[in-house]
Structures are given as C-alpha cells and as structure tokens.
Design a protein around this motif. Sequence first.
Motif, PDB file in Angstrom:
ATOM      1  N   GLY A   1      16.003   1.657  -4.588  1.00 25.17           N
ATOM      2  CA  GLY A   1      14.900   1.028  -5.319  1.00 25.17           C
ATOM      3  C   GLY A   1      14.876  -0.476  -5.152  1.00 25.17           C
ATOM      4  N   GLY A   2      16.051  -1.091  -5.155  1.00 21.85           N
ATOM      5  CA  GLY A   2      16.124  -2.549  -4.965  1.00 21.85           C
ATOM      6  C   GLY A   2      15.633  -2.963  -3.595  1.00 21.85           C
ATOM      7  N   CYS A   3      16.026  -2.209  -2.567  1.00 19.84           N
ATOM      8  CA  CYS A   3      15.556  -2.519  -1.207  1.00 19.84           C
ATOM      9  C   CYS A   3      14.042  -2.373  -1.103  1.00 19.84           C
ATOM     10  CB  CYS A   3      16.247  -1.620  -0.186  1.00 19.84           C
ATOM     11  SG  CYS A   3      17.994  -1.984   0.028  1.00 19.84           S
ATOM     12  N   ILE A   4      13.514  -1.298  -1.683  1.00 20.23           N
ATOM     13  CA  ILE A   4      12.054  -1.107  -1.663  1.00 20.23           C
ATOM     14  C   ILE A   4      11.373  -2.238  -2.428  1.00 20.23           C
ATOM     15  CG2 ILE A   4      10.171   0.379  -2.489  1.00 20.23           C
ATOM     16  CD1 ILE A   4      12.041   2.772  -1.955  1.00 20.23           C
ATOM     17  N   GLY A   5      11.938  -2.614  -3.567  1.00 18.13           N
ATOM     18  CA  GLY A   5      11.364  -3.698  -4.367  1.00 18.13           C
ATOM     19  C   GLY A   5      11.371  -5.037  -3.639  1.00 18.13           C
ATOM     20  N   VAL A   6      12.471  -5.349  -2.952  1.00 17.27           N
ATOM     21  CA  VAL A   6      12.554  -6.608  -2.205  1.00 17.27           C
ATOM     22  C   VAL A   6      11.550  -6.613  -1.051  1.00 17.27           C
ATOM     23  CG1 VAL A   6      14.044  -7.975  -0.675  1.00 17.27           C
ATOM     24  CG2 VAL A   6      14.925  -7.138  -2.849  1.00 17.27           C
ATOM     25  N   VAL A   7      11.458  -5.502  -0.331  1.00 19.86           N
ATOM     26  CA  VAL A   7      10.497  -5.413   0.775  1.00 19.86           C
ATOM     27  C   VAL A   7       9.070  -5.572   0.250  1.00 19.86           C
ATOM     28  CG1 VAL A   7       9.515  -3.866   2.512  1.00 19.86           C
ATOM     29  CG2 VAL A   7      11.984  -4.094   2.308  1.00 19.86           C
ATOM     30  N   MET A   8       8.762  -4.896  -0.857  1.00 22.28           N
ATOM     31  CA  MET A   8       7.421  -5.013  -1.437  1.00 22.28           C
ATOM     32  C   MET A   8       7.146  -6.446  -1.890  1.00 22.28           C
ATOM     33  SD  MET A   8       5.710  -2.231  -1.204  1.00 22.28           S
ATOM     34  CE  MET A   8       4.412  -2.504  -2.373  1.00 22.28           C
ATOM     35  N   ALA A   9       8.136  -7.099  -2.501  1.00 23.58           N
ATOM     36  CA  ALA A   9       7.951  -8.483  -2.945  1.00 23.58           C
ATOM     37  C   ALA A   9       7.682  -9.396  -1.756  1.00 23.58           C
ATOM     38  CB  ALA A   9       9.179  -8.963  -3.716  1.00 23.58           C
ATOM     39  N   MET A  10       8.402  -9.181  -0.656  1.00 21.13           N
ATOM     40  CA  MET A  10       8.178 -10.008   0.531  1.00 21.13           C
ATOM     41  C   MET A  10       6.797  -9.753   1.125  1.00 21.13           C
ATOM     42  SD  MET A  10      11.903  -9.920   2.358  1.00 21.13           S
ATOM     43  CE  MET A  10      11.350 -10.870   3.741  1.00 21.13           C
ATOM     44  N   LEU A  11       6.406  -8.492   1.217  1.00 16.95           N
ATOM     45  CA  LEU A  11       5.092  -8.177   1.768  1.00 16.95           C
ATOM     46  C   LEU A  11       3.983  -8.724   0.881  1.00 16.95           C
ATOM     47  CD1 LEU A  11       5.668  -4.522   3.016  1.00 16.95           C
ATOM     48  CD2 LEU A  11       5.447  -6.585   4.411  1.00 16.95           C
ATOM     49  N   LEU A  12       4.141  -8.612  -0.428  1.00 14.47           N
ATOM     50  CA  LEU A  12       3.150  -9.170  -1.343  1.00 14.47           C
ATOM     51  C   LEU A  12       3.093 -10.687  -1.228  1.00 14.47           C
ATOM     52  CD1 LEU A  12       3.771  -6.985  -4.509  1.00 14.47           C
ATOM     53  CD2 LEU A  12       1.679  -7.063  -3.149  1.00 14.47           C
ATOM     54  N   SER A  13       4.259 -11.308  -1.049  1.00 13.89           N
ATOM     55  CA  SER A  13       4.310 -12.759  -0.936  1.00 13.89           C
ATOM     56  C   SER A  13       3.602 -13.262   0.316  1.00 13.89           C
ATOM     57  CB  SER A  13       5.764 -13.217  -0.921  1.00 13.89           C
ATOM     58  OG  SER A  13       5.834 -14.608  -0.789  1.00 13.89           O
ATOM     59  N   PHE A  14       3.716 -12.514   1.410  1.00 12.07           N
ATOM     60  CA  PHE A  14       3.070 -12.915   2.654  1.00 12.07           C
ATOM     61  C   PHE A  14       1.657 -12.352   2.778  1.00 12.07           C
ATOM     62  CE2 PHE A  14       7.607 -13.091   4.219  1.00 12.07           C
ATOM     63  CZ  PHE A  14       7.667 -14.468   4.166  1.00 12.07           C
ATOM     64  N   ASP A  15       1.126 -11.792   1.696  1.00 14.77           N
ATOM     65  CA  ASP A  15      -0.228 -11.218   1.668  1.00 14.77           C
ATOM     66  C   ASP A  15      -0.433 -10.171   2.749  1.00 14.77           C
ATOM     67  OD1 ASP A  15      -0.948 -12.839  -0.474  1.00 14.77           O
ATOM     68  OD2 ASP A  15      -1.594 -14.467   0.829  1.00 14.77           O
ATOM     69  N   LYS A  16       0.550  -9.302   2.939  1.00 13.87           N
ATOM     70  CA  LYS A  16       0.478  -8.266   3.969  1.00 13.87           C
ATOM     71  C   LYS A  16       0.249  -6.872   3.389  1.00 13.87           C
ATOM     72  CE  LYS A  16       1.431 -11.038   7.372  1.00 13.87           C
ATOM     73  NZ  LYS A  16       0.406 -11.440   8.283  1.00 13.87           N
ATOM     74  N   VAL A  17       0.141  -6.755   2.066  1.00 18.16           N
ATOM     75  CA  VAL A  17      -0.016  -5.447   1.446  1.00 18.16           C
ATOM     76  C   VAL A  17      -1.464  -5.264   1.004  1.00 18.16           C
ATOM     77  CG1 VAL A  17       0.679  -3.980  -0.470  1.00 18.16           C
ATOM     78  CG2 VAL A  17       2.354  -5.396   0.662  1.00 18.16           C
ATOM     79  N   HIS A  18      -2.086  -4.260   1.531  1.00 22.32           N
ATOM     80  CA  HIS A  18      -3.437  -3.890   1.139  1.00 22.32           C
ATOM     81  C   HIS A  18      -3.450  -2.370   0.983  1.00 22.32           C
ATOM     82  CE1 HIS A  18      -4.698  -7.945   2.074  1.00 22.32           C
ATOM     83  NE2 HIS A  18      -4.134  -7.826   3.265  1.00 22.32           N
ATOM     84  N   ILE A  19      -3.073  -1.895  -0.204  1.00 20.90           N
ATOM     85  CA  ILE A  19      -2.985  -0.457  -0.449  1.00 20.90           C
ATOM     86  C   ILE A  19      -4.377   0.040  -0.831  1.00 20.90           C
ATOM     87  CG2 ILE A  19      -1.953   1.356  -1.853  1.00 20.90           C
ATOM     88  CD1 ILE A  19       0.472  -0.475  -2.194  1.00 20.90           C
ATOM     89  N   ARG A  20      -4.950   0.858   0.019  1.00 19.63           N
ATOM     90  CA  ARG A  20      -6.287   1.378  -0.232  1.00 19.63           C
ATOM     91  C   ARG A  20      -6.260   2.811  -0.727  1.00 19.63           C
ATOM     92  NH1 ARG A  20      -8.668  -1.534   4.971  1.00 19.63           N
ATOM     93  NH2 ARG A  20      -8.772  -3.583   4.032  1.00 19.63           N
ATOM     94  N   SER A  21      -5.188   3.512  -0.440  1.00 17.86           N
ATOM     95  CA  SER A  21      -5.089   4.916  -0.819  1.00 17.86           C
ATOM     96  C   SER A  21      -4.384   5.035  -2.167  1.00 17.86           C
ATOM     97  CB  SER A  21      -4.311   5.691   0.245  1.00 17.86           C
ATOM     98  OG  SER A  21      -4.005   6.972  -0.219  1.00 17.86           O
ATOM     99  N   ARG A  22      -5.028   5.693  -3.111  1.00 11.73           N
ATOM    100  CA  ARG A  22      -4.395   5.897  -4.413  1.00 11.73           C
ATOM    101  C   ARG A  22      -3.191   6.813  -4.277  1.00 11.73           C
ATOM    102  NH1 ARG A  22      -9.795   7.046  -7.601  1.00 11.73           N
ATOM    103  NH2 ARG A  22      -9.566   8.844  -6.256  1.00 11.73           N
ATOM    104  N   LEU A  23      -3.224   7.718  -3.317  1.00 10.16           N
ATOM    105  CA  LEU A  23      -2.104   8.623  -3.086  1.00 10.16           C
ATOM    106  C   LEU A  23      -0.850   7.826  -2.724  1.00 10.16           C
ATOM    107  CD1 LEU A  23      -1.310  11.636  -2.842  1.00 10.16           C
ATOM    108  CD2 LEU A  23      -1.878  11.466  -0.427  1.00 10.16           C
ATOM    109  N   VAL A  24      -0.983   6.858  -1.831  1.00 15.15           N
ATOM    110  CA  VAL A  24       0.147   6.014  -1.432  1.00 15.15           C
ATOM    111  C   VAL A  24       0.599   5.151  -2.611  1.00 15.15           C
ATOM    112  CG1 VAL A  24       0.853   4.138   0.089  1.00 15.15           C
ATOM    113  CG2 VAL A  24      -0.533   6.007   0.991  1.00 15.15           C
TER     114      VAL A  24
END
Length: 144
Positions: free
Chosen positions: A46-69
């Motif tokens: 969970g920590g690794c996933i959280g850190v990766v998500m924080a980095m992607l969000l910080s670099f504006d690289k996350v655009h989740i369009r699917s509610r399933l995902v």
Amino acid sequence: MKRRTKLRLLEISRVIVILIPLMVVVIINRNDYFYSPTSTVSMTIGGCIGVVMAMLLSFDKVHIRSRLVLFGLIFGLAWALEPIIIDLKLLAGAAFLGEIVNSIFFEGRIKRMRRLWEAEEAADINAKAQEKILDKIINTGGRI
C-alpha cells in the motif's frame, strides 16, 4: 542550471514535502501498523502504491477516466492500508500540512518555472526558424 532541471528538482521537492509528514506519523506509530508479517507486507504494498500515486499526481500524469479503475484503486489501497485507516484523521491532517507547505513554497515557483521554460522553448523554435530564413536569404543573394 537549466530551467528544466530546476523545474524537475522543484517537482521532486514538492513530492518529498507532501510525503514527509505522512512518513513521520507512520514512523511514530510503527508498532501499531507493523504488528505482524502480514500487516508489514500489506503496508509495504500500500505504501508503494501510495508513493507512486503521489508522484504521478504531483507531476500531473494521472487522469483516471474509468470509474472501474478508480474504485479498484480505492479498494486496493483500503485493503493494503487497513492498519492505517484507524488513524485516518491524523494521517489526513499530516497530508494537509504537507499540502499547505507545498502550496506556500513550491506551487507558485513550479508554475512560474514551467511558464518560463515553455517560453524559452518557443523562443528557441522561433530563433531557429528565423536563422533558416536568414541563411536562405544570404545564400541566394537576397531572394527567398
């Protein structure tokens, strides 16, 4: 130092500043969170996933369009970070503190640096185009 390098260093610093308060809380409460090998493994995942998500969000690289995902990510993080969910209020406060520091010290600088870097790139492209035109004028005796 080039603007692009400064921009990347500011973005990396922003991620670190956001994550530091969370890491401090986890380290202080480590006996509550890492009480068995199973909880240690789930916290690590969970920590690794959280850190990766924080980095992607910080670099504006996350655009989740699917509610399933999106709901899959929420479920996976909730499962992996189950021991931490008890202290969610404390952790949310630590994340809020990190975001306040980010907003005060990094957000404006990063936006300004990004605008300057983009302006420099546009100026370089224009300068190269003008240089080609001047070369054609000089080499053809005044004709294009």
